[in-house]
Design a protein around this motif. Structure first.
Motif, PDB file in Angstrom:
ATOM      1  N   UNK A 300       4.989  -0.968   8.913  1.00 51.56           N
ATOM      2  CA  UNK A 300       5.117  -0.717  10.341  1.00 51.56           C
ATOM      3  C   UNK A 300       4.579   0.586  10.294  1.00 51.56           C
ATOM      4  N   UNK A 301       4.872   1.287   9.485  1.00 54.43           N
ATOM      5  CA  UNK A 301       3.655   2.996   9.524  1.00 54.43           C
ATOM      6  C   UNK A 301       3.934   2.926   7.600  1.00 54.43           C
ATOM      7  N   UNK A 302       3.104   4.081   7.238  1.00 57.07           N
ATOM      8  CA  UNK A 302       3.604   4.825   5.568  1.00 57.07           C
ATOM      9  C   UNK A 302       4.329   5.176   5.605  1.00 57.07           C
ATOM     10  N   UNK A 303       4.911   3.584   4.182  1.00 59.66           N
ATOM     11  CA  UNK A 303       6.017   4.162   3.326  1.00 59.66           C
ATOM     12  C   UNK A 303       5.925   4.794   1.965  1.00 59.66           C
ATOM     13  N   UNK A 304       6.167   6.254   2.241  1.00 57.80           N
ATOM     14  CA  UNK A 304       6.434   6.927   0.684  1.00 57.80           C
ATOM     15  C   UNK A 304       7.551   6.265   0.149  1.00 57.80           C
ATOM     16  N   UNK A 305       6.579   5.623  -0.712  1.00 57.08           N
ATOM     17  CA  UNK A 305       8.318   4.837  -1.774  1.00 57.08           C
ATOM     18  C   UNK A 305       8.663   6.070  -2.396  1.00 57.08           C
ATOM     19  N   UNK A 306       8.738   6.732  -2.784  1.00 55.49           N
ATOM     20  CA  UNK A 306       9.722   7.800  -3.803  1.00 55.49           C
ATOM     21  C   UNK A 306      10.460   8.167  -2.811  1.00 55.49           C
ATOM     22  N   UNK A 307      10.738   8.154  -1.623  1.00 54.76           N
ATOM     23  CA  UNK A 307      11.788   8.550  -0.494  1.00 54.76           C
ATOM     24  C   UNK A 307      12.756   7.077  -1.077  1.00 54.76           C
ATOM     25  N   UNK A 308      12.220   5.356  -1.552  1.00 51.83           N
ATOM     26  CA  UNK A 308      13.191   4.963  -1.171  1.00 51.83           C
ATOM     27  C   UNK A 308      13.331   4.454  -2.812  1.00 51.83           C
ATOM     28  N   UNK A 309      13.090   5.316  -3.523  1.00 54.56           N
ATOM     29  CA  UNK A 309      13.575   4.558  -5.198  1.00 54.56           C
ATOM     30  C   UNK A 309      12.596   4.968  -6.065  1.00 54.56           C
ATOM     31  N   UNK A 310      11.262   4.920  -5.386  1.00 56.98           N
ATOM     32  CA  UNK A 310       9.756   4.046  -5.653  1.00 56.98           C
ATOM     33  C   UNK A 310       9.736   5.109  -6.556  1.00 56.98           C
ATOM     34  N   UNK A 313       4.746   9.832  -5.053  1.00 52.00           N
ATOM     35  CA  UNK A 313       3.501   9.401  -4.908  1.00 52.00           C
ATOM     36  C   UNK A 313       2.994   8.758  -4.498  1.00 52.00           C
ATOM     37  N   UNK A 314       3.416   7.596  -4.084  1.00 51.56           N
ATOM     38  CA  UNK A 314       3.138   6.136  -3.596  1.00 51.56           C
ATOM     39  C   UNK A 314       4.021   5.735  -2.254  1.00 51.56           C
ATOM     40  N   UNK A 315       2.165   5.462  -1.546  1.00 55.28           N
ATOM     41  CA  UNK A 315       2.655   5.166  -0.255  1.00 55.28           C
ATOM     42  C   UNK A 315       1.934   3.885   0.047  1.00 55.28           C
ATOM     43  N   UNK A 316       2.762   2.360   0.765  1.00 51.87           N
ATOM     44  CA  UNK A 316       1.994   1.473   1.255  1.00 51.87           C
ATOM     45  C   UNK A 316       2.019   1.686   2.520  1.00 51.87           C
ATOM     46  N   UNK A 317      -0.214   2.045   3.295  1.00 49.07           N
ATOM     47  CA  UNK A 317      -0.134   2.068   4.128  1.00 49.07           C
ATOM     48  C   UNK A 317       0.067   1.104   5.342  1.00 49.07           C
ATOM     49  N   UNK A 318       0.301   1.910   7.081  1.00 54.59           N
ATOM     50  CA  UNK A 318       0.917   1.371   7.350  1.00 54.59           C
ATOM     51  C   UNK A 318      -0.558   0.458   7.682  1.00 54.59           C
ATOM     52  N   UNK A 319       0.066  -1.390   8.476  1.00 55.48           N
ATOM     53  CA  UNK A 319      -0.685  -2.227   8.344  1.00 55.48           C
ATOM     54  C   UNK A 319      -0.290  -3.159   7.194  1.00 55.48           C
ATOM     55  N   UNK A 320      -0.330  -2.658   5.994  1.00 56.07           N
ATOM     56  CA  UNK A 320      -0.541  -3.390   4.598  1.00 56.07           C
ATOM     57  C   UNK A 320       0.294  -4.412   4.807  1.00 56.07           C
ATOM     58  N   UNK A 321       0.667  -5.395   3.560  1.00 60.11           N
ATOM     59  CA  UNK A 321       1.192  -6.734   3.678  1.00 60.11           C
ATOM     60  C   UNK A 321       2.146  -6.346   1.966  1.00 60.11           C
TER      61      UNK A 321
END
Length: 414
Positions: A300-310, A313-321
């Motif tokens: 739904x928005x940019x997802x900084x994966x480091x905040x989720x334990x991933x 620096x990795x980010x899944x961008x808004x609108x990506x599957x």
């Protein structure tokens, strides 16, 4: 995080676990290419996937949150089109998902599921008679065809009040939904035929309502607003119930039998009381997830994966599957240790995500478990000498990277 060097997913699913291992080797989240070159991020880390499945910044609504869909780049000839185009709680987000799940929950109750047990026992007994007849004189029996497949399709048919004459066509269209290497003509044909079957079912139940799930869904309403399922939502909800409530249970039974016969020591644990049939079911769901990979979710928005334990620096961008790689996550060594790939019914922790997690946790999970609790002990009690007629690694997989089972499961009855 750049989408580069994606791993191309084999649409035929010929090597589910080999592919899952390769996905894990590339990291907890990695770019993959789905049929027709559609990009997605495959998440194979069990802890990270669990966090994403419960994060409100992750949606299942392509119309609102998948940029590729919004831009008109997803056509009806895509083999996974049905998985994302339907309008039901599977593809809903936020308040819309809550509305649809509430309506469906009113119809698909724990009472309705529990009431099916005597009928499941009757169907199981009849199918075991059929297996015995097919395996007379030591002949090999395709157990998927004779037992694992017909049990769930009969149960879901009775749950929905499906007229008997629609049963054969239902099987064809359900198989088609999971055929992830289908061409454009096959996709269009299955889509049209599925809606024709569902339309006939709804018409029959409107003409003669009964004590069945279809009739309950037709009449279900939300108390505060008085809203009902729209016609499209009704048809697509039935499609979800049939597809999810059937194929997953077929594969659960199929994979449990395959695992036990391929690992006689594990079957011995059950027979000698060191493990229960519930242990078999949960370990099968973990190590042999019936749904290998489930499309799709969207950022739904940019997802900084480091905040989720991933990865930092990795980010899944808004609108990506996002592709939930359940087969890979079920064997995640970080979650289950270095022997995560080993089928072990005595394993202390069998935590898994086979039925999803969070608000989209499968409503039909209790029914699938109930069918397995009835069917598996009955099968092995009736045929204590059951053995594989071909090597365990010689069984053909189903033609799908979503559905994880065996196209045939030949055994010798004993």
């Amino acid at each position: 995080m750049e989408f580069s060097r994606p791993m191309v997913i084999d649409p035929t699913g010929r090597d589910i676990h080999g592919e899952a291992a390769r996905i894990r080797e590339r990291g907890p989240v990695t770019p993959v290419e789905l049929p027709h070159g559609v990009p997605a991020w495959a998440v194979s880390s069990a802890p990270l996937l669990k966090r994403l499945l419960t994060d409100p910044r992750v949606s299942k609504d392509p119309r609102r949150h998948w940029q590729r869909w919004i831009d008109g780049e997803v056509s009806p000839d895509w083999p996974l089109y049905t998985w994302v185009a339907v309008r039901n709680m599977f593809t809903a987000y936020g308040t819309e998902h809550k509305r649809l799940r509430t309506l469906v929950s009113k119809a698909f109750t724990a009472r309705r599921t529990a009431a099916l047990r005597p009928r499941i026992e009757e169907i199981t007994a009849a199918l075991l008679d059929r297996v015995a007849k097919a395996g007379a004189n030591g002949l090999a029996v395709d157990l998927r065809e004779e037992f694992c497949y017909p049990l769930p399709i009969q149960v879901i048919g009775e749950l929905l009040g499906l007229p008997e004459e629609l049963g054969a066509e239902l099987r064809v269209v359900v198989d088609g939904v999971f055929h992830t290497s289908a061409d454009a003509a096959e996709v269009a044909d299955i889509y049209a035929r599925f809606y024709a079957v569902l339309g006939d079912l709804v018409a029959a139940k409107r003409a003669a309502p009964g004590d069945d799930l279809t009739s309950a869904l037709i009449s279900a309403h939300e108390e505060e607003s008085g809203t009902r399922l729209s016609e499209q939502e009704l048809l697509d909800t039935l499609m979800l119930m049939i597809s999810a409530g059937h194929e997953t249970t077929v594969n659960l039974l199929d994979n449990a039998v395959h695992a036990l016969l391929g690992h006689p020591t594990q079957l011995g644990h059950v027979r000698e009381g060191r493990a229960s049939w519930d242990d078999v079911i949960e370990e099968t769901l973990r190590a042999e997830a019936p749904v290998a990979s489930l499309p799709l979710r969207y950022a739904v928005e940019d997802l900084p994966l480091g905040e989720l334990g991933g990865p930092d620096g990795a980010v899944i961008r808004k609108g990506e599957a996002i592709l939930a790689a359940y087969a890979a996550a079920g064997r995640d060594p970080q979650q289950h240790g270095p022997d995560a790939a080993v089928f072990d019914v005595t394993r202390a922790s069998k935590d898994h995500l086979a039925f999803g997690y969070g608000v989209h946790h499968c409503l039909g999970a209790p029914l699938g478990r109930l069918e397995a609790r009835v069917a598996l002990p009955a099968l092995f009690e009736r045929f204590p000498g059951l053995t594989l007629a071909v090597p365990a690694d010689g069984l053909a997989p189903v033609d799908s990277f979503i559905s994880h089972g065996h196209r045939s499961l030949p055994v010798l009855t004993g």
